[in-house]
Design a protein around this motif. Structure first.
Motif, PDB file in Angstrom:
ATOM      1  N   ARG A   1      11.543  78.922  48.544  1.00 58.08           N
ATOM      2  CA  ARG A   1      10.413  78.473  49.364  1.00 58.08           C
ATOM      3  C   ARG A   1      10.427  79.211  50.690  1.00 58.08           C
ATOM      4  O   ARG A   1      11.456  79.232  51.371  1.00 58.08           O
ATOM      5  CB  ARG A   1      10.494  76.964  49.620  1.00 58.08           C
ATOM      6  N   PHE A   2       9.272  79.774  51.064  1.00 58.70           N
ATOM      7  CA  PHE A   2       9.156  80.524  52.319  1.00 58.70           C
ATOM      8  C   PHE A   2       8.207  79.783  53.258  1.00 58.70           C
ATOM      9  O   PHE A   2       7.075  79.465  52.875  1.00 58.70           O
ATOM     10  CB  PHE A   2       8.567  81.915  52.072  1.00 58.70           C
ATOM     11  N   ALA A   3       8.660  79.523  54.469  1.00 60.61           N
ATOM     12  CA  ALA A   3       7.776  78.987  55.506  1.00 60.61           C
ATOM     13  C   ALA A   3       7.414  80.136  56.441  1.00 60.61           C
ATOM     14  O   ALA A   3       8.294  80.760  57.020  1.00 60.61           O
ATOM     15  CB  ALA A   3       8.471  77.870  56.272  1.00 60.61           C
ATOM     16  N   ILE A   4       6.123  80.413  56.562  1.00 62.82           N
ATOM     17  CA  ILE A   4       5.669  81.542  57.374  1.00 62.82           C
ATOM     18  C   ILE A   4       5.162  80.998  58.698  1.00 62.82           C
ATOM     19  O   ILE A   4       4.106  80.383  58.770  1.00 62.82           O
ATOM     20  CB  ILE A   4       4.550  82.331  56.672  1.00 62.82           C
TER      21      ILE A   4
ATOM     22  N   VAL B   1      15.691  79.579  50.749  1.00 63.24           N
ATOM     23  CA  VAL B   1      14.656  79.342  51.758  1.00 63.24           C
ATOM     24  C   VAL B   1      14.610  80.513  52.727  1.00 63.24           C
ATOM     25  O   VAL B   1      15.645  81.063  53.093  1.00 63.24           O
ATOM     26  CB  VAL B   1      14.955  78.026  52.536  1.00 63.24           C
ATOM     27  N   TYR B   2      13.399  80.896  53.109  1.00 65.09           N
ATOM     28  CA  TYR B   2      13.240  81.871  54.187  1.00 65.09           C
ATOM     29  C   TYR B   2      12.321  81.282  55.242  1.00 65.09           C
ATOM     30  O   TYR B   2      11.204  80.854  54.951  1.00 65.09           O
ATOM     31  CB  TYR B   2      12.664  83.184  53.660  1.00 65.09           C
TER      32      TYR B   2
ATOM     33  N   ILE C   1       5.123  80.525  49.007  1.00 66.75           N
ATOM     34  CA  ILE C   1       4.952  80.986  50.384  1.00 66.75           C
ATOM     35  C   ILE C   1       3.932  80.082  51.048  1.00 66.75           C
ATOM     36  O   ILE C   1       2.843  79.897  50.522  1.00 66.75           O
ATOM     37  CB  ILE C   1       4.430  82.440  50.399  1.00 66.75           C
ATOM     38  N   ARG C   2       4.294  79.513  52.181  1.00 67.17           N
ATOM     39  CA  ARG C   2       3.328  78.629  52.873  1.00 67.17           C
ATOM     40  C   ARG C   2       3.291  78.928  54.359  1.00 67.17           C
ATOM     41  O   ARG C   2       4.317  78.899  55.037  1.00 67.17           O
ATOM     42  CB  ARG C   2       3.734  77.160  52.716  1.00 67.17           C
ATOM     43  N   GLY C   3       2.122  79.235  54.852  1.00 68.89           N
ATOM     44  CA  GLY C   3       1.945  79.371  56.285  1.00 68.89           C
ATOM     45  C   GLY C   3       1.717  78.008  56.910  1.00 68.89           C
ATOM     46  O   GLY C   3       1.243  77.094  56.245  1.00 68.89           O
ATOM     47  N   PHE C   4       2.092  77.879  58.175  1.00 64.81           N
ATOM     48  CA  PHE C   4       1.875  76.582  58.818  1.00 64.81           C
ATOM     49  C   PHE C   4       1.711  76.746  60.324  1.00 64.81           C
ATOM     50  O   PHE C   4       2.132  77.736  60.910  1.00 64.81           O
ATOM     51  CB  PHE C   4       3.024  75.613  58.512  1.00 64.81           C
TER      52      PHE C   4
END
Lengths: 330, 330
Positions: B238-241, B216-217, B269-272
């Protein structure tokens, strides 16, 4: 005697003829559990390019120098020392760029064509079709009513994505290079097609065709197309990153102007490989068979004749020559 | 008389003192359904920077020129013409960089401190904590046993991510700039901490701390940290941006060396944005209250005194001055 393409040099950038050599090889006699296959169709695919480099970070193991280039092929069993196969069976196998091969019985899979042409199992019912299907529906979770953008829409995977998306009632914007390919993508049912060889940037063309933005992007090329998709994404857009042909022959970095939109639009980006979806192949096969039967999806491929032209066909992938899946008929 | 910070000029790059002005404003008398709030704490946040630009593509609406800079604040009701609030109530509100404000009753929310210090609701129990919690657990779906990389780990959100990840039994690698911050992140329980001011590139430092890669990042900065995370990702990472502070004051493009790993490692990659998770706030609040009670998570913030120092506090965000959430005590 088997004709086999071997990797003579690791290509520097775009592959050249001198990187390969076609050899005549005497095959040994069969051992118990083995079959001899005479290939009918050989696949050339973009993913083979990084495997030709020594780069340890490639998706999969690199090809050995002076080793055979393996890959998907379909052939007929001509000799069998296996209880599982008999002479005349049509089999998917991974012997690759060879006309004849000896293969262990556990490395071949019998094809039940169900009355469909056997070449379909190299294209729309093979890895190409499955990549399109799983990328669009499982990875990007595209659904009826979505606006979908597909790059390299005249290519093997892209042309299948366009058709599946239309079969399911999505709005489809494709991208292709040059008038002939643009017309081909339109003939597949795409609502609008971007010509990336046009003067106007992809970003602007996409904005004009999808003023409200896109729900899904199926990426086959990376680069400016991916950046354009980021810049035109709707909130909660989903991107399936399938393969970046434009990057295969380069070591250039990727530069984005619109990456910040990942946050602003809460974009989901997911890379995927065909291999990850083996357990869902039956779902894919039965769905595609239905669509083919109803005429909602059509098989398209480019064909090159003869084992001696495999390298020519492969190089064509990077010149953007092919319409649909590129297949060598042995 | 209310003291109110207004936006005098749209900043060009890093905000300057001359972009803002502190005004004395006479507040009108209350209308039915309104309350007058005397703010106790005012929040300064990185997301405010893009709202100061006229850029129509910003996450949210731009601040008006010569308008008040709004944002999260906590204050006490000093006058009420609403049935829902009475004098002395502690309320979350969005009046922002002002010491006193008149607010409609539907724009304030009563805070039940449950015996916790009221400043907590500006940091770990407010937007900061919720952003950390939802990004790590909902967006990146981090779970016990995962190796998690967090950038800006000494910052408001990052320091909370480190603590939540440790509370849940993850291995945590943080990144911070300079010895003092590195020590702070270690004191939060991080297993290893990268000093990004070190000579060695972030990519190399991360590789050394996570030779098997990261699951995870949690991205707070973009740029070289995101690229390093791509290059060190495990399969199915999984990357949370969350927000790219490093990009807020620049219009530079983002360049990646390792973007192709999105495919090779099937990275998600998911922005939130915090706003997307309003319906899950009760889950967050009750979980954090438990962790605070058990001492698994601690509140940390940097505090600046006085309404006249709001801009100073805000500018500090971009100089990397703060440890934990930056709060102005009015």
């Amino acid at each position: 005697m088997s004709k086999q393409w071997i990797l003579k040099n690791r290509p520097d950038g775009t592959p050249k003829d001198s990187d390969f050599e076609l050899k005549d090889v005497e095959l040994p006699s069969l051992k118990q559990g083995e079959i001899k296959i005479r290939n009918k169709y050989i696949s050339v695919d973009p993913y083979m390019r990084p495997k030709m480099s020594a780069n340890e970070d490639s998706y999969t193991e690199a090809y050995a120098l002076n080793g055979v280039i393996d890959g998907m092929s379909i052939g007929e069993v001509v000799e069998s020392e296996s209880d599982k196969f008999e002479k005349g069976d049509l089999v998917m196998n991974f012997s690759g760029w060879v006309d004849e091969a000896i293969v262990s019985e556990d490395k071949a899979k019998k094809v039940d064509t169900r009355g469909l042409p056997d070449v379909y199992f190299m294209s729309i019912l093979g890895m190409t079709g499955a990549t399109a299907y799983f990328g669009l529906l499982h990875v990007a979770q595209a659904k009826s009513g979505d606006t979908v953008f597909v790059s390299a829409a005249a290519g093997a995977v892209g042309s299948t994505v366009v058709q599946i998306a239309k079969a399911m009632g999505m709005t489809v914007i494709g991208s292709a290079g040059g008038r002939e390919k643009v017309e081909f993508v339109k003939s597949l049912g795409a609502d609008d097609v971007i010509d990336y060889k046009d003067e106007q940037p992809v970003y602007e063309q996409l904005k004009a065709f999808a003023p409200d933005g896109i729900d899904v992007y199926f990426d086959n090329v990376g680069g400016d197309h991916l950046d354009a998709a980021l810049g035109n994404a709707k909130v909660n857009a989903r991107f399936a990153i399938c393969g970046m042909i434009s990057g295969y022959n380069k070591s250039d970095n990727v530069e984005f102007e619109n990456f910040w939109q990942v946050i602003a639009k809460r974009i989901q980006i997911r890379g995927f490989l065909y291999n990850d979806f083996q357990s869902s192949l039956p779902e894919f096969e039965s769905q595609l068979a239905v669509w083919l039967q109803k005429g909602l999806v059509k098989e398209k491929h480019s064909e090159v004749q003869g084992i001696e032209n495999v390298v020519e066909a492969f190089k064509g992938l990077f010149e953007g020559n092919n319409i649909g899946k590129m297949i060598v008929k042995v």
